[in-house]
Design a protein around this motif. Structure first.
Motif, PDB file in Angstrom:
ATOM      1  N   LEU A  48      -7.018 -25.801 -12.435  1.00 39.91           N
ATOM      2  CA  LEU A  48      -6.477 -26.956 -13.146  1.00 39.91           C
ATOM      3  C   LEU A  48      -7.377 -27.346 -14.317  1.00 39.91           C
ATOM      4  CD1 LEU A  48      -4.314 -29.162 -13.295  1.00 39.91           C
ATOM      5  CD2 LEU A  48      -5.715 -30.511 -11.722  1.00 39.91           C
ATOM      6  N   ALA A  49      -8.673 -27.351 -14.094  1.00 40.13           N
ATOM      7  CA  ALA A  49      -9.619 -27.737 -15.144  1.00 40.13           C
ATOM      8  C   ALA A  49      -9.581 -26.769 -16.325  1.00 40.13           C
ATOM      9  CB  ALA A  49     -11.037 -27.808 -14.570  1.00 40.13           C
ATOM     10  N   VAL A  50      -9.519 -25.478 -16.042  1.00 38.29           N
ATOM     11  CA  VAL A  50      -9.484 -24.479 -17.116  1.00 38.29           C
ATOM     12  C   VAL A  50      -8.183 -24.600 -17.914  1.00 38.29           C
ATOM     13  CG1 VAL A  50      -9.400 -21.995 -17.602  1.00 38.29           C
ATOM     14  CG2 VAL A  50     -11.086 -22.890 -16.010  1.00 38.29           C
ATOM     15  N   SER A  51      -7.069 -24.766 -17.217  1.00 39.25           N
ATOM     16  CA  SER A  51      -5.780 -24.913 -17.911  1.00 39.25           C
ATOM     17  C   SER A  51      -5.771 -26.155 -18.790  1.00 39.25           C
ATOM     18  CB  SER A  51      -4.635 -24.993 -16.902  1.00 39.25           C
ATOM     19  OG  SER A  51      -4.521 -23.783 -16.202  1.00 39.25           O
ATOM     20  N   ALA A  52      -6.259 -27.282 -18.248  1.00 41.27           N
ATOM     21  CA  ALA A  52      -6.286 -28.533 -19.012  1.00 41.27           C
ATOM     22  C   ALA A  52      -7.207 -28.416 -20.215  1.00 41.27           C
ATOM     23  CB  ALA A  52      -6.726 -29.686 -18.108  1.00 41.27           C
ATOM     24  N   ALA A  53      -8.353 -27.785 -20.035  1.00 39.76           N
ATOM     25  CA  ALA A  53      -9.296 -27.619 -21.147  1.00 39.76           C
ATOM     26  C   ALA A  53      -8.690 -26.765 -22.252  1.00 39.76           C
ATOM     27  CB  ALA A  53     -10.594 -26.996 -20.645  1.00 39.76           C
ATOM     28  N   ASP A  54      -7.970 -25.708 -21.883  1.00 39.13           N
ATOM     29  CA  ASP A  54      -7.348 -24.846 -22.885  1.00 39.13           C
ATOM     30  C   ASP A  54      -6.286 -25.599 -23.680  1.00 39.13           C
ATOM     31  OD1 ASP A  54      -7.001 -22.233 -24.127  1.00 39.13           O
ATOM     32  OD2 ASP A  54      -5.071 -22.178 -23.079  1.00 39.13           O
ATOM     33  N   LEU A  55      -5.465 -26.386 -22.991  1.00 37.46           N
ATOM     34  CA  LEU A  55      -4.442 -27.173 -23.683  1.00 37.46           C
ATOM     35  C   LEU A  55      -5.080 -28.271 -24.543  1.00 37.46           C
ATOM     36  CD1 LEU A  55      -1.712 -27.536 -20.902  1.00 37.46           C
ATOM     37  CD2 LEU A  55      -1.612 -26.127 -22.968  1.00 37.46           C
ATOM     38  N   ALA A  69       0.257 -24.089 -12.931  1.00 38.13           N
ATOM     39  CA  ALA A  69       0.804 -25.278 -12.265  1.00 38.13           C
ATOM     40  C   ALA A  69       1.587 -24.879 -11.015  1.00 38.13           C
ATOM     41  CB  ALA A  69       1.694 -26.053 -13.225  1.00 38.13           C
ATOM     42  N   ALA A  70       2.387 -23.809 -11.107  1.00 38.37           N
ATOM     43  CA  ALA A  70       3.158 -23.342  -9.951  1.00 38.37           C
ATOM     44  C   ALA A  70       2.222 -22.873  -8.833  1.00 38.37           C
ATOM     45  CB  ALA A  70       4.100 -22.218 -10.368  1.00 38.37           C
ATOM     46  N   TYR A  71       1.187 -22.151  -9.199  1.00 37.73           N
ATOM     47  CA  TYR A  71       0.205 -21.662  -8.226  1.00 37.73           C
ATOM     48  C   TYR A  71      -0.470 -22.834  -7.521  1.00 37.73           C
ATOM     49  CZ  TYR A  71      -4.081 -19.620  -6.389  1.00 37.73           C
ATOM     50  OH  TYR A  71      -5.109 -19.255  -5.564  1.00 37.73           O
ATOM     51  N   LEU A  72      -0.843 -23.838  -8.302  1.00 34.26           N
ATOM     52  CA  LEU A  72      -1.518 -25.000  -7.742  1.00 34.26           C
ATOM     53  C   LEU A  72      -0.597 -25.739  -6.763  1.00 34.26           C
ATOM     54  CD1 LEU A  72      -4.107 -26.628  -7.794  1.00 34.26           C
ATOM     55  CD2 LEU A  72      -3.192 -27.916  -9.698  1.00 34.26           C
ATOM     56  N   GLY A  73       0.666 -25.928  -7.134  1.00 37.40           N
ATOM     57  CA  GLY A  73       1.610 -26.574  -6.236  1.00 37.40           C
ATOM     58  C   GLY A  73       1.801 -25.789  -4.946  1.00 37.40           C
ATOM     59  N   PHE A  74       1.953 -24.469  -5.070  1.00 42.87           N
ATOM     60  CA  PHE A  74       2.118 -23.611  -3.900  1.00 42.87           C
ATOM     61  C   PHE A  74       0.882 -23.673  -3.014  1.00 42.87           C
ATOM     62  CE2 PHE A  74       1.538 -19.625  -1.673  1.00 42.87           C
ATOM     63  CZ  PHE A  74       2.764 -19.447  -1.042  1.00 42.87           C
ATOM     64  N   SER A  75      -0.281 -23.617  -3.632  1.00 41.46           N
ATOM     65  CA  SER A  75      -1.528 -23.601  -2.887  1.00 41.46           C
ATOM     66  C   SER A  75      -1.736 -24.899  -2.113  1.00 41.46           C
ATOM     67  CB  SER A  75      -2.686 -23.359  -3.849  1.00 41.46           C
ATOM     68  OG  SER A  75      -3.879 -23.237  -3.143  1.00 41.46           O
ATOM     69  N   VAL A  76      -1.430 -26.024  -2.737  1.00 42.48           N
ATOM     70  CA  VAL A  76      -1.590 -27.307  -2.045  1.00 42.48           C
ATOM     71  C   VAL A  76      -0.585 -27.423  -0.895  1.00 42.48           C
ATOM     72  CG1 VAL A  76      -1.322 -29.812  -2.297  1.00 42.48           C
ATOM     73  CG2 VAL A  76      -2.585 -28.519  -4.024  1.00 42.48           C
ATOM     74  N   ALA A  77       0.655 -27.042  -1.127  1.00 44.21           N
ATOM     75  CA  ALA A  77       1.706 -27.202  -0.110  1.00 44.21           C
ATOM     76  C   ALA A  77       1.583 -26.191   1.025  1.00 44.21           C
ATOM     77  CB  ALA A  77       3.079 -27.097  -0.765  1.00 44.21           C
ATOM     78  N   PHE A  78       1.238 -24.955   0.709  1.00 46.16           N
ATOM     79  CA  PHE A  78       1.228 -23.894   1.717  1.00 46.16           C
ATOM     80  C   PHE A  78      -0.172 -23.446   2.129  1.00 46.16           C
ATOM     81  CE2 PHE A  78       5.472 -23.502  -0.032  1.00 46.16           C
ATOM     82  CZ  PHE A  78       6.243 -23.236   1.083  1.00 46.16           C
ATOM     83  N   GLY A  79      -1.202 -23.886   1.416  1.00 47.83           N
ATOM     84  CA  GLY A  79      -2.562 -23.407   1.685  1.00 47.83           C
ATOM     85  C   GLY A  79      -3.020 -23.659   3.108  1.00 47.83           C
ATOM     86  N   HIS A  80      -2.798 -24.872   3.606  1.00 51.25           N
ATOM     87  CA  HIS A  80      -3.253 -25.214   4.957  1.00 51.25           C
ATOM     88  C   HIS A  80      -2.563 -24.340   6.004  1.00 51.25           C
ATOM     89  CE1 HIS A  80      -4.901 -27.593   8.187  1.00 51.25           C
ATOM     90  NE2 HIS A  80      -3.682 -27.749   8.681  1.00 51.25           N
ATOM     91  N   SER A  81      -1.251 -24.163   5.865  1.00 52.08           N
ATOM     92  CA  SER A  81      -0.540 -23.346   6.856  1.00 52.08           C
ATOM     93  C   SER A  81      -0.923 -21.876   6.740  1.00 52.08           C
ATOM     94  CB  SER A  81       0.975 -23.531   6.747  1.00 52.08           C
ATOM     95  OG  SER A  81       1.437 -23.205   5.467  1.00 52.08           O
ATOM     96  N   MET A  82      -1.256 -21.407   5.526  1.00 52.08           N
ATOM     97  CA  MET A  82      -1.721 -20.023   5.377  1.00 52.08           C
ATOM     98  C   MET A  82      -3.063 -19.839   6.074  1.00 52.08           C
ATOM     99  SD  MET A  82      -0.640 -19.286   1.421  1.00 52.08           S
ATOM    100  CE  MET A  82      -1.656 -17.857   1.268  1.00 52.08           C
ATOM    101  N   TRP A 125       7.104 -27.755  -5.255  1.00 54.62           N
ATOM    102  CA  TRP A 125       7.896 -27.991  -6.466  1.00 54.62           C
ATOM    103  C   TRP A 125       7.514 -29.324  -7.108  1.00 54.62           C
ATOM    104  CZ3 TRP A 125      11.300 -32.039  -7.281  1.00 54.62           C
ATOM    105  CH2 TRP A 125      12.095 -31.945  -8.435  1.00 54.62           C
ATOM    106  N   ALA A 126       7.399 -30.377  -6.289  1.00 55.62           N
ATOM    107  CA  ALA A 126       7.070 -31.704  -6.817  1.00 55.62           C
ATOM    108  C   ALA A 126       5.695 -31.712  -7.471  1.00 55.62           C
ATOM    109  CB  ALA A 126       7.137 -32.748  -5.698  1.00 55.62           C
ATOM    110  N   ILE A 127       4.725 -31.072  -6.846  1.00 50.76           N
ATOM    111  CA  ILE A 127       3.373 -31.019  -7.418  1.00 50.76           C
ATOM    112  C   ILE A 127       3.389 -30.227  -8.712  1.00 50.76           C
ATOM    113  CG2 ILE A 127       1.042 -30.100  -7.081  1.00 50.76           C
ATOM    114  CD1 ILE A 127       1.467 -30.760  -4.053  1.00 50.76           C
ATOM    115  N   ALA A 128       3.996 -29.034  -8.667  1.00 46.59           N
ATOM    116  CA  ALA A 128       4.022 -28.180  -9.859  1.00 46.59           C
ATOM    117  C   ALA A 128       4.760 -28.863 -11.009  1.00 46.59           C
ATOM    118  CB  ALA A 128       4.671 -26.840  -9.531  1.00 46.59           C
ATOM    119  N   CYS A 129       5.940 -29.422 -10.722  1.00 48.98           N
ATOM    120  CA  CYS A 129       6.700 -30.081 -11.789  1.00 48.98           C
ATOM    121  C   CYS A 129       5.997 -31.341 -12.278  1.00 48.98           C
ATOM    122  CB  CYS A 129       8.121 -30.391 -11.320  1.00 48.98           C
ATOM    123  SG  CYS A 129       9.143 -28.900 -11.207  1.00 48.98           S
TER     124      CYS A 129
END
Length: 193
Positions: A48-55, A69-82, A125-129
């Motif tokens: 997130l920090a690298v993406s924000a800094a680039d923008l 953003a999609a990766y971050l949303g997926f990671s937060v939502a599914f990371g614990h269960s993975m 989806w909510a986090i990524a969007c």
């Protein structure tokens, strides 16, 4: 550069996961394993920090920023269960833990599983969007954020397809499947007569 960071973060996530599980079970370093597993969200913070800094530096948002953003949303939502999924298998293999639970192919438990997974996808989806929309507002230049808006549409389409193709489909199939328990009971009553 962002694509490289995404790849590095994905690799870092799996390295931390495997290192944490190896430390926890074969090496019996429970505290070290817990610290390594707990540090997996730091990978998302770096991305997130690298993406924000680039923008912020004036970069035009491309597919890589949108994927971040999609990766971050997926990671937060599914990371614990993975992590839990991998932990159960490592515990079974290296620490004599119980065998992993298998979700049945049909039945009420399968329906609950599909709905639970879809709600995780909804959270992703909510986090990524939310991140995509925040970046669109922050950059405030439609010429530089077209890829972000396109990713919002793609993620929404995936969410709808997932909804119809899994939880709804499995729920309808469950409703249309005759109740085998009721059928067995009525068959046994008929045999007694």
């Amino acid at each position: 550069m962002i694509v490289g960071v995404i790849v590095a973060c994905e690799i870092a996530f799996w390295v931390l996961l495997v290192a944490g599980l190896v430390a926890r079970y074969p090496l019996k370093l429970r505290r070290t394993g817990a610290v390594l597993l707990a540090s997996t969200p730091l990978v998302d913070v770096v991305l997130l920090a690298v993406s924000a800094a680039d923008l912020h530096a004036g970069g035009t948002a491309g597919q890589a920023h949108a994927l971040a953003a999609a990766y971050l949303g997926f990671s937060v939502a599914f990371g614990h269960s993975m992590i839990r999924w991998a932990d159960v298998r490592f515990a079974h293999r290296f620490a004599g833990g119980p065998p992993p639970h298998k979700v049945p192919k049909k039945g009420p438990e399968r329906v609950r599983y599909e709905w639970r997974e879809w709600f995780k996808a909804l959270l992703a989806w909510a986090i990524a969007c939310g991140l995509l929309q925040t970046a669109i507002w922050w950059v405030d230049d439609p010429a530089r954020t077209g890829a972000l808006r396109g990713m919002e549409g793609s993620l929404s389409l995936v969410l709808v397809v997932w909804f119809v193709g899994w939880p709804v489909w499995v729920s309808v199939a469950q409703l249309l499947t005759p109740n085998t328990i009721g059928r067995k009971q009525s068959t046994s009553k008929m045999k007694r007569r």
